[in-house]
Design an enzyme around this catalytic site. Sequence first.
Site, PDB file in Angstrom:
ATOM      1  N   ASP A  15     -48.812  38.908  23.466  1.00 51.07           N
ATOM      2  CA  ASP A  15     -50.165  38.596  23.010  1.00 51.07           C
ATOM      3  C   ASP A  15     -50.920  37.886  24.138  1.00 51.07           C
ATOM      4  O   ASP A  15     -50.316  37.449  25.114  1.00 51.07           O
ATOM      5  CB  ASP A  15     -50.138  37.706  21.763  1.00 51.07           C
ATOM      6  CG  ASP A  15     -49.072  36.647  21.854  1.00 51.07           C
ATOM      7  OD1 ASP A  15     -48.946  36.033  22.940  1.00 51.07           O
ATOM      8  OD2 ASP A  15     -48.353  36.419  20.868  1.00 51.07           O
ATOM      9  N   ASP A  63     -53.779  34.969  25.326  1.00 52.04           N
ATOM     10  CA  ASP A  63     -54.510  33.754  24.973  1.00 52.04           C
ATOM     11  C   ASP A  63     -55.628  33.549  25.986  1.00 52.04           C
ATOM     12  O   ASP A  63     -55.471  33.873  27.166  1.00 52.04           O
ATOM     13  CB  ASP A  63     -53.585  32.529  25.035  1.00 52.04           C
ATOM     14  CG  ASP A  63     -52.444  32.633  24.042  1.00 52.04           C
ATOM     15  OD1 ASP A  63     -52.644  33.254  22.983  1.00 52.04           O
ATOM     16  OD2 ASP A  63     -51.345  32.132  24.335  1.00 52.04           O
ATOM     17  N   ASP A 108     -46.876  23.252  29.371  1.00 55.81           N
ATOM     18  CA  ASP A 108     -45.492  22.804  29.544  1.00 55.81           C
ATOM     19  C   ASP A 108     -44.903  23.104  30.923  1.00 55.81           C
ATOM     20  O   ASP A 108     -44.485  22.203  31.640  1.00 55.81           O
ATOM     21  CB  ASP A 108     -44.591  23.322  28.407  1.00 55.81           C
ATOM     22  CG  ASP A 108     -44.772  24.785  28.091  1.00 55.81           C
ATOM     23  OD1 ASP A 108     -45.520  25.479  28.821  1.00 55.81           O
ATOM     24  OD2 ASP A 108     -44.154  25.262  27.122  1.00 55.81           O
TER      25      ASP A 108
HETATM   26  P1  ATP Z   1     -44.027  33.675  24.439  1.00 56.17           P
HETATM   27  O1  ATP Z   1     -45.325  33.985  23.746  1.00 56.17           O
HETATM   28  O2  ATP Z   1     -43.493  34.711  25.318  1.00 56.17           O
HETATM   29  O3  ATP Z   1     -43.019  33.147  23.493  1.00 56.17           O
HETATM   30  P2  ATP Z   1     -45.605  31.635  25.654  1.00 56.17           P
HETATM   31  O4  ATP Z   1     -45.393  30.765  26.851  1.00 56.17           O
HETATM   32  O5  ATP Z   1     -46.794  32.527  25.669  1.00 56.17           O
HETATM   33  O6  ATP Z   1     -44.287  32.452  25.432  1.00 56.17           O
HETATM   34  P3  ATP Z   1     -46.804  30.465  23.342  1.00 56.17           P
HETATM   35  O7  ATP Z   1     -46.166  29.682  22.254  1.00 56.17           O
HETATM   36  O8  ATP Z   1     -47.485  31.735  23.033  1.00 56.17           O
HETATM   37  O9  ATP Z   1     -45.647  30.704  24.402  1.00 56.17           O
HETATM   38  O10 ATP Z   1     -47.785  29.463  24.087  1.00 56.17           O
HETATM   39  C1  ATP Z   1     -48.851  29.871  24.914  1.00 56.17           C
HETATM   40  C2  ATP Z   1     -49.075  28.856  26.025  1.00 56.17           C
HETATM   41  O11 ATP Z   1     -49.385  27.566  25.468  1.00 56.17           O
HETATM   42  C3  ATP Z   1     -47.843  28.598  26.904  1.00 56.17           C
HETATM   43  O12 ATP Z   1     -47.750  29.539  27.926  1.00 56.17           O
HETATM   44  C4  ATP Z   1     -48.138  27.203  27.426  1.00 56.17           C
HETATM   45  O13 ATP Z   1     -49.070  27.231  28.471  1.00 56.17           O
HETATM   46  C5  ATP Z   1     -48.780  26.534  26.231  1.00 56.17           C
HETATM   47  N1  ATP Z   1     -47.781  25.863  25.375  1.00 56.17           N
HETATM   48  C6  ATP Z   1     -47.090  26.373  24.338  1.00 56.17           C
HETATM   49  N2  ATP Z   1     -46.280  25.473  23.774  1.00 56.17           N
HETATM   50  C7  ATP Z   1     -46.453  24.329  24.465  1.00 56.17           C
HETATM   51  C8  ATP Z   1     -45.913  23.015  24.370  1.00 56.17           C
HETATM   52  N3  ATP Z   1     -45.006  22.717  23.448  1.00 56.17           N
HETATM   53  N4  ATP Z   1     -46.331  22.092  25.274  1.00 56.17           N
HETATM   54  C9  ATP Z   1     -47.260  22.394  26.195  1.00 56.17           C
HETATM   55  N5  ATP Z   1     -47.794  23.597  26.344  1.00 56.17           N
HETATM   56  C10 ATP Z   1     -47.412  24.571  25.496  1.00 56.17           C
HETATM   57 MG    MG Z   2     -47.534  33.761  23.975  1.00 52.94          MG
END
Ligand code: ATP
Ligand code: MG
Length: 442
Positions: free
Chosen positions: A69, A71, A145
Amino acid sequence: MIKRFIRRVLGLDDSPGLQRVAQARHGVTRNAISASALKVCDVLAERGYSAYVVGGAVRDVLLGIRPKDFDVATNARPEQIKPLFRRALLIGRRFRLVHVMLGPETIEVSTFRGTDSKSAEKDQHGRVLRDNVFGTLEDDARRRDFTVNALYYDCKTGELIDYHGGLADLKKRTLRIIGDPETRFREDPVRMLRAVRLGAKLGLSVESSTRAPIKRLAPLLEHVPPPRLFEEMLKLLLSGHASACLRQLRNEGLHKGMLPLLDVILEQPLGERFVTLALAQTDERVLSERPVSPAFLFAALLWHEVLAAWKAREKRGERRIPALEVAMDEVLETQSGKLAITRRLTATMREVWAMQPRFEERSGQRPWRLLDLPRFRMAYDFLALRAASGEVPAEIESWWRAFQGADEETRRAMLLPDTGAHKKRRRRRRKPQGAPAPAPVE
Ligand code: ATP
Ligand code: MG
């Protein structure tokens, strides 16, 4: 400027500084970004806002993985974003963001968040309870993160904005937390789980100072609200790398906060074999894009706990089926307290477990009744896993495999002679002082 200068003098500035990397150097083209995400950025840009594709999607494109997805991060406020799109929803209580629906896609649009972590409301362990402040692009990057998750794609110029050396870390295949690892894990202990999951999923190694405090801080997971843990656990189990993740969680001591008895299960040889097989099968299904049932997976993870509780009760003289019912209750109560496994899931898990003893009944009308139950297929797959792990004779599983595929006449011929065990049991049950009849399968 002054604030930045002071931070640098005090040694608080952990960002190696802003880098704008031109398209020719990073290689991410507009084609790799979803048309809907581009559209959202373009609409915001037309109104004079800045907007970037950010997070997992940029990271995945750079690694050659198709993003799940997209963002978008922007300096527009939620209430300014929403009216610009026909189908948009304001969501989130803790931090409001906007879901923009364009065709089949939903783009999550969030306003740059501030990182004034000193003034954020925290619990006694340093976990941030509320951080509902808006900030600048630089602030937004600092509160993400990992460095590889803080890369911003500028749809207008095609540049990548990198404050924390995320591009260099990606090249080195390193997962590094932004800022001081201990503080960041205390702020949100789920980041420790994310480190393990993203490391396994992306084939990145967790950088040593990021990894160092994890074992010591693992108990902080106990303070995370159970629904949040459940959500993360589900992501982990359905990542296509569940086996590697769980192994790693166990190495880091992180599993205790999620499935408290997982280490006990994994120490029983049959339990370990069973769980390993279930995880391998799930990974294979996820990677070949076939559907996976979380209920099946949780039922598998907890089955050996149910078995142990069930056998203990039987040994104490309790009747077989009621003993199983109580064992299921016991295990679900202990385990789902921490993890908040949803009710819908536990209902299915119960059905699958409760059907297991019924596979032993291969005479009379019973096999037909079992076959007609809506969860038969899932329960049979579960039986197949039990057989593969050596817990039940392989012959039972092959009988059921053949029975399902056979025509009516063959099925009748396959039935085993009625031993009368059931008749006896039924008679006993009718005695007035008898224990209650087994609960019907839900
Ligand atoms: P995936 O979607 O593949 O599981 P992702 O990194 O995109 O991995 P998401 O949960 O979709 O994970 O989060 C989107 C973005 O938001 C992350 O890439 C990060 O920049 C930020 N993020 C998510 N969770 C946290 C957290 N707990 N602390 C800080 N930043 C976060
Ligand atoms: Mg994601």
